[in-house]
Design an enzyme around this catalytic site. Structure first.
Site, PDB file in Angstrom:
ATOM      1  N   TYR A 133       0.860  -1.281   0.121  1.00 55.10           N
ATOM      2  CA  TYR A 133      -0.063   0.066  -0.020  1.00 55.10           C
ATOM      3  C   TYR A 133       1.009   1.202  -0.013  1.00 55.10           C
ATOM      4  CZ  TYR A 133      -3.126   3.735   1.481  1.00 55.10           C
ATOM      5  OH  TYR A 133      -3.854   4.822   1.362  1.00 55.10           O
ATOM      6  N   ASP A 223       9.462   3.551   0.897  1.00 55.51           N
ATOM      7  CA  ASP A 223       8.293   4.335   1.235  1.00 55.51           C
ATOM      8  C   ASP A 223       8.308   4.119   2.957  1.00 55.51           C
ATOM      9  OD1 ASP A 223       5.775   5.461   2.067  1.00 55.51           O
ATOM     10  OD2 ASP A 223       4.688   4.268   0.775  1.00 55.51           O
ATOM     11  N   LYS A 250       3.453  11.500   7.218  1.00 57.87           N
ATOM     12  CA  LYS A 250       2.879  11.237   8.447  1.00 57.87           C
ATOM     13  C   LYS A 250       3.597  11.844   9.770  1.00 57.87           C
ATOM     14  CE  LYS A 250       0.456   7.141   7.256  1.00 57.87           C
ATOM     15  NZ  LYS A 250      -1.021   7.420   7.277  1.00 57.87           N
TER      16      LYS A 250
END
Length: 399
Positions: A133, A223, A250
């Site tokens: 994801y 990532d 984040k």
């Protein structure tokens, strides 16, 4: 009317109305609950942290935002300098954006254009992991591998530009040897695959990936939007194995403001650095390098360093392993723990129906998804608060 994320609006339950937040606690008018998932894994310092709040106020008193096209400012310069010295090796070149998905898009665009700039226009394909994801924008969906999120892409058919493999060395070696002439990059969520089910794998896969990418001239992208800033028990997985391009988001701003950065190494940057304007990276999010976001990110990193957050994360993992030791239930397929993450994968997703309300009534906010009941707590959590979260998870299976 608000259109909420990942919800069927016709059948969704009313969300909890938050009126205040402080530390690890979220408050409604009549209740409080520990945020066990750090607002999608971003609020590592908790809520209403006085240092971070002061940084926002101080910068807002000057200005909140100016574009980076033809302009620059001190907060973005300072954050770039900090990341250049803080990140490992020659990960020195910071391209900012406004969300993790966009930052991954930038990384994928960098990898493709790097080879176009080098005259290797046949390198149009990406190697990614099963259950990956990387975000909900279109290219990130394409390199992702989660039908529960990205079933819409069935309308387009299988992508001719992406290969997916499990995080197994044999599969990696086979794929790179077969397709390396067509590949521009391998992209991974290192060690911990978040939204794909909190799946965990061994560092040996990444070490071999680095060797093969070097051998066959393929760029390696990490990532670390979810895994960065300590979540795996490492400051960054990039400290263990250095990628060519690193993506952070984040927790970059301590969860205060949406912001992200795509950091390239010297080799990638030099692939764009040229007299020819056609070799420039033609990308520019409006809010890249936002002054408020950069100011709070600097203070967030400062807190991470000064208050020895790696020790806090180590304590969270140790306490979690202690509390989960010996816990079993036939409905639980596997318990996975890494750094600041714990996941109970159940055999049937229906087992988790009603858990969110159950947790709410016990003073914990949780948001299980599919077959996964998990916690990614703020790093400032006390041991007593952490035990409350873990006991609530276990209590669900002893009703």
């Amino acid at each position: 009317m608000i259109w909420y994320p990942y919800q069927q609006m016709k059948t969704m339950k009313d969300p909890f109305q938050i009126t205040d937040a402080n530390g690890v606690w979220l408050y409604t008018d009549q209740h409080r609950m520990i945020d066990s998932i750090s607002s999608w894994w971003s609020v590592i310092h908790g809520y209403k942290h006085p240092v971070l709040t002061a940084a926002i106020h101080a910068q807002a008193d000057r200005f909140s935002h100016v574009m980076l096209g033809g302009l620059t400012h001190e907060p973005v310069q300072q954050l770039s300098d900090k990341l250049e010295h803080w990140l490992p090796g020659d990960l020195n070149y910071c391209f900012f954006s406004d969300s993790g998905s966009v930052a991954v898009e930038v990384a994928l665009k960098m990898a493709l254009q790097y080879y176009v700039n080098c005259g290797e226009i046949q390198r149009t394909k990406v190697l990614s992991l099963t259950h990956a994801y990387h975000g909900d924008t279109f290219k990130t969906m394409e390199v992702g591998d989660d039908e529960d999120y990205h079933f819409i892409l069935e309308a387009c058919g299988p992508s001719p530009h992406v290969f997916h493999i499990p995080p197994e060395i044999s599969a990696l070696e086979k794929a790179i040897r077969l397709f390396h002439k067509e590949l521009n990059c391998l992209i991974v969520e290192p060690l911990l695959q978040g939204a794909g089910g909190m799946r965990m794998y061994d560092i040996s896969f990444l070490k071999r990936a680095r060797e093969l990418c070097d051998q066959y001239g393929v760029l390696l992208i990490f990532d670390e939007v979810a895994t960065g800033f300590g979540r795996t028990g490492n400051r960054f997985v990039a400290d263990l194995v250095q990628p060519d391009i690193l993506v952070l988001g984040k927790a970059l701003t301590g969860g205060y403001i949406g912001h992200a950065v795509t950091v390239a190494n010297q080799k990638v940057y030099e692939g764009f650095y040229d007299e020819n304007p056609d070799k420039a990276l033609m990308h520019g999010p409006t809010f890249m390098g936002n002054a408020l976001a950069c100011a709070v990110a600097l203070k967030s990193i400062e807190l991470f360093e000064q208050e020895d957050y790696m020790s806090k994360i180590c304590h969270i993992e140790t306490a979690t392993r202690r509390e989960m030791e010996g816990f079993t239930d036939p409905r639980v397929k596997e318990i996975r723990i890494m750094g600041g993450c714990v996941c109970l994968e159940v055999c049937d997703s229906k087992v988790l129906d009603g858990y969110q309300q159950f947790a709410y009534e016990r003073g914990v906010f949780s948001r299980p998804f599919l077959n996964y009941l998990y916690a990614m707590v703020p790093y400032i959590i006390t041991e007593e608060e952490l035990v409350t979260v873990l006991n609530t998870m276990k209590a669900w299976f002893s009703r």
